[in-house]
Design a protein around this motif. Structure first.
Motif, PDB file in Angstrom:
ATOM      1  N   LEU A  96      16.220  -4.288 -13.207  1.00  0.00           N
ATOM      2  CA  LEU A  96      17.462  -5.717 -13.267  1.00  0.00           C
ATOM      3  C   LEU A  96      18.563  -5.272 -14.423  1.00  0.00           C
ATOM      4  O   LEU A  96      17.879  -5.653 -15.211  1.00  0.00           O
ATOM      5  CB  LEU A  96      16.476  -6.865 -12.636  1.00  0.00           C
ATOM      6  N   ILE A  97      19.470  -5.022 -13.868  1.00  0.00           N
ATOM      7  CA  ILE A  97      20.684  -5.979 -15.134  1.00  0.00           C
ATOM      8  C   ILE A  97      20.779  -7.333 -14.490  1.00  0.00           C
ATOM      9  O   ILE A  97      21.089  -7.683 -13.733  1.00  0.00           O
ATOM     10  CB  ILE A  97      21.607  -4.883 -14.435  1.00  0.00           C
ATOM     11  N   MET A  98      20.631  -7.840 -16.113  1.00  0.00           N
ATOM     12  CA  MET A  98      21.209  -8.988 -16.429  1.00  0.00           C
ATOM     13  C   MET A  98      22.082  -9.458 -17.544  1.00  0.00           C
ATOM     14  O   MET A  98      22.479  -8.206 -18.218  1.00  0.00           O
ATOM     15  CB  MET A  98      19.538 -10.075 -16.930  1.00  0.00           C
ATOM     16  N   ALA A 102      26.475  -7.635 -15.832  1.00  0.00           N
ATOM     17  CA  ALA A 102      25.875  -8.458 -14.300  1.00  0.00           C
ATOM     18  C   ALA A 102      26.434  -9.344 -14.069  1.00  0.00           C
ATOM     19  O   ALA A 102      26.693  -9.141 -13.047  1.00  0.00           O
ATOM     20  CB  ALA A 102      24.201  -8.642 -14.318  1.00  0.00           C
ATOM     21  N   MET A 121      17.935  -5.734 -19.274  1.00  0.00           N
ATOM     22  CA  MET A 121      17.644  -5.086 -18.547  1.00  0.00           C
ATOM     23  C   MET A 121      15.788  -5.981 -18.277  1.00  0.00           C
ATOM     24  O   MET A 121      15.358  -5.769 -19.059  1.00  0.00           O
ATOM     25  CB  MET A 121      17.278  -3.851 -17.920  1.00  0.00           C
ATOM     26  N   ALA A 184      15.788  -9.973  -5.908  1.00  0.00           N
ATOM     27  CA  ALA A 184      17.161  -9.949  -6.327  1.00  0.00           C
ATOM     28  C   ALA A 184      18.476  -8.528  -5.342  1.00  0.00           C
ATOM     29  O   ALA A 184      17.397  -8.408  -4.203  1.00  0.00           O
ATOM     30  CB  ALA A 184      16.507  -8.451  -7.524  1.00  0.00           C
ATOM     31  N   MET A 187      22.976  -3.791  -6.646  1.00  0.00           N
ATOM     32  CA  MET A 187      24.035  -3.029  -7.526  1.00  0.00           C
ATOM     33  C   MET A 187      23.990  -1.517  -6.882  1.00  0.00           C
ATOM     34  O   MET A 187      23.902  -1.012  -8.283  1.00  0.00           O
ATOM     35  CB  MET A 187      24.094  -3.517  -8.881  1.00  0.00           C
ATOM     36  N   ARG A 196      20.302  -6.901  -9.101  1.00  0.00           N
ATOM     37  CA  ARG A 196      20.645  -8.295 -10.159  1.00  0.00           C
ATOM     38  C   ARG A 196      19.931  -8.841  -9.670  1.00  0.00           C
ATOM     39  O   ARG A 196      19.925  -9.215  -8.387  1.00  0.00           O
ATOM     40  CB  ARG A 196      22.405  -8.062 -10.618  1.00  0.00           C
ATOM     41  N   ALA A 202      19.082 -16.587 -11.341  1.00  0.00           N
ATOM     42  CA  ALA A 202      20.336 -15.765 -12.336  1.00  0.00           C
ATOM     43  C   ALA A 202      20.663 -17.031 -13.377  1.00  0.00           C
ATOM     44  O   ALA A 202      21.113 -16.628 -14.496  1.00  0.00           O
ATOM     45  CB  ALA A 202      21.974 -15.179 -12.094  1.00  0.00           C
TER      46      ALA A 202
END
Length: 324
Positions: A96-98, A102, A121, A184, A187, A196, A202
Motif C-alpha cells: 500500500l502507498i500512503m 497516493a 508504504m 485497499a 493503483m 492505496r 486514508a
C-alpha cells in the motif's frame, strides 16, 4: 489594507481562490513559510493562473514561488516514474502507498501541486525485508540512520527515500491493520501489486501521522485532510465520494485514534472556518476535560503559523493521541 499570514494561506491554498488583491499580504514572511510547508506550488499556480494580475503580489515573491512550482512538477514526475519502473512488474504482493504519493493524482487537480518528498508504504511485516531486497535490485539501499517517523525501514536511491511501515496501529491491533489491506484499492498505474487505502482508512492514517509527529509537520498535510474530508470534489478519483462518518467514527474507536481524529479535524476547522459545521458530525464524543486539554495543548497552537512547538510531556501526549 493589511492581510494576515493565515488569510494569505487560506486564499492561496484554495483550489478556487477568491478574487481580490493581496497587496497588503506579509510576503516577506509568507514566501519562506509557504516553501517550508509544501504550499508553494499551489500558491504559485493560483498567483500565475487563477488570480488576475497575480493578486498584486510583488514580482520577487511570484518568481520565487514559480521556481518552486516548476521544480515540484519535475521532481514529482521523476520520482513517481522511477518508482513505477521499479514496481511495475512485481506480482503476487499487496503493498500500500500512503501519503503524498497516493494523494498527488487523486486529491490535487495537478500532480505538481502536491510535492512528494518521499514515498510511504504500508506492508505486512513479513514483506518488509523481502520488498527492501527487491528494491535493492533497483539501487535502493538502506539509510544508515535509525528509521524516523515510525517506519520499520527506510531505503533510498539517493533521490527518493521510501519509508516502509508495518503494524502502524501497534502489534496488538494487527487485525485492524489487516482490514486496511482488505479494503485497499488497486493503483493499476503502478502494476498489480500496488494499492492505496480506502477513503476512511486514508483519513485516519493521515490523522495518525499528524499525531505521531506531534502536529509538527508541513501544513500540506492539512490540505490532504481537507480534500479527503470533502470528498475530493475537484477530482473524479477513488477518493471522490462523501466520507461515511459512521464508519469513520467506528473505525477510529477500534484503532484507538478518537483523540487524534478529534484533534486533526479541530485544527482543520480552525484553518478553514467554512468547513467547521460540516466537520462537527465526524468529531468523536470525547470527555469535556479531554477536549479542553487537546484544544489548549495542540489545537490552538497548531492552528497558528509557526506557533506549534514540543510541549512538556510531548511523548506522553503522543501516546495519548495515538493509543500506542
Amino acid at each position: 489594507m493589511a492581510i494576515s499570514l493565515i488569510d494569505t494561506f487560506r486564499v492561496l491554498a484554495s483550489f478556487d481562490p477568491p478574487r481580490g488583491s493581496l497587496r497588503g499580504a506579509p510576503w516577506e514572511a509568507y514566501v519562506d513559510w509557504a516553501i517550508a510547508q509544501g504550499l508553494a506550488p499551489l500558491a504559485s499556480y493560483n498567483l500565475e493562473y487563477r488570480l488576475a494580475g497575480g493578486a498584486d503580489a510583488p514580482e520577487w515573491a511570484r518568481d520565487r514561488l514559480l521556481s518552486i512550482y516548476s521544480g515540484s512538477v519535475n521532481d514529482n514526475v521523476m520520482k513517481l516514474v522511477n518508482f513505477k519502473r521499479c514496481v511495475d512488474e512485481l506480482e503476487g504482493r499487496q503493498l500500500l502507498i500512503m501519503g503524498g504519493a497516493a494523494f498527488a493524482d487523486t486529491l490535487y487537480p495537478h500532480v505538481g501541486f502536491r510535492p512528494v518528498l518521499e514515498i510511504s508504504m504500508l506492508l505486512r511485516r513479513m514483506d518488509v525485508d523481502a520488498f527492501a531486497g527487491y528494491l535493492a535490485q533497483h539501487q535502493f539501499r538502506p539509510e544508515p540512520d535509525e528509521p524516523a517517523h515510525g517506519a520499520v525501514k527506510v531505503v533510498s536511491d539517493g533521490r527518493t527515500p521510501i519509508f516502509l511501515y508495518a503494524d502502524v496501529l501497534g502489534a496488538e491491533r494487527r487485525t485492524e491493520v489487516q482490514g486496511i489491506f482488505e479494503r485497499a484499492k488497486p493503483m493499476r498505474m503502478y502494476g498489480p501489486s500496488i494499492f492505496r487505502p480506502d477513503l476512511e482508512d486514508a483519513v485516519l492514517l493521515v490523522c495518525l501521522e499528524q499525531a505521531r509527529e506531534g502536529y509538527q509537520m508541513p501544513w500540506l498535510s492539512y490540505l490532504d485532510l481537507r480534500e479527503l474530508m470533502t470528498g475530493a470534489t475537484s477530482m473524479g478519483s477513488v477518493y471522490s465520494r462523501p466520507v461515511n462518518v459512521a464508519i469513520l467514527l467506528e473505525r477510529a474507536k477500534a484503532w484507538r485514534l478518537e483523540r487524534a481524529l478529534y484533534t486533526s479535524l479541530s485544527i482543520l476547522a480552525r484553518l478553514f472556518p467554512s468547513m467547521a459545521e460540516s466537520l462537527k458530525p465526524a468529531l468523536p464524543p470525547l470527555r469535556r476535560a479531554t477536549r479542553e486539554l487537546l484544544e489548549r495543548l495542540v489545537v490552538v497552537p497548531a492552528s497558528e503559523p509557526g506557533k506549534m512547538s514540543h510541549v512538556r510531556g510531548s511523548e506522553r501526549l503522543r501516546r495519548l493521541l495515538t493509543g500506542q
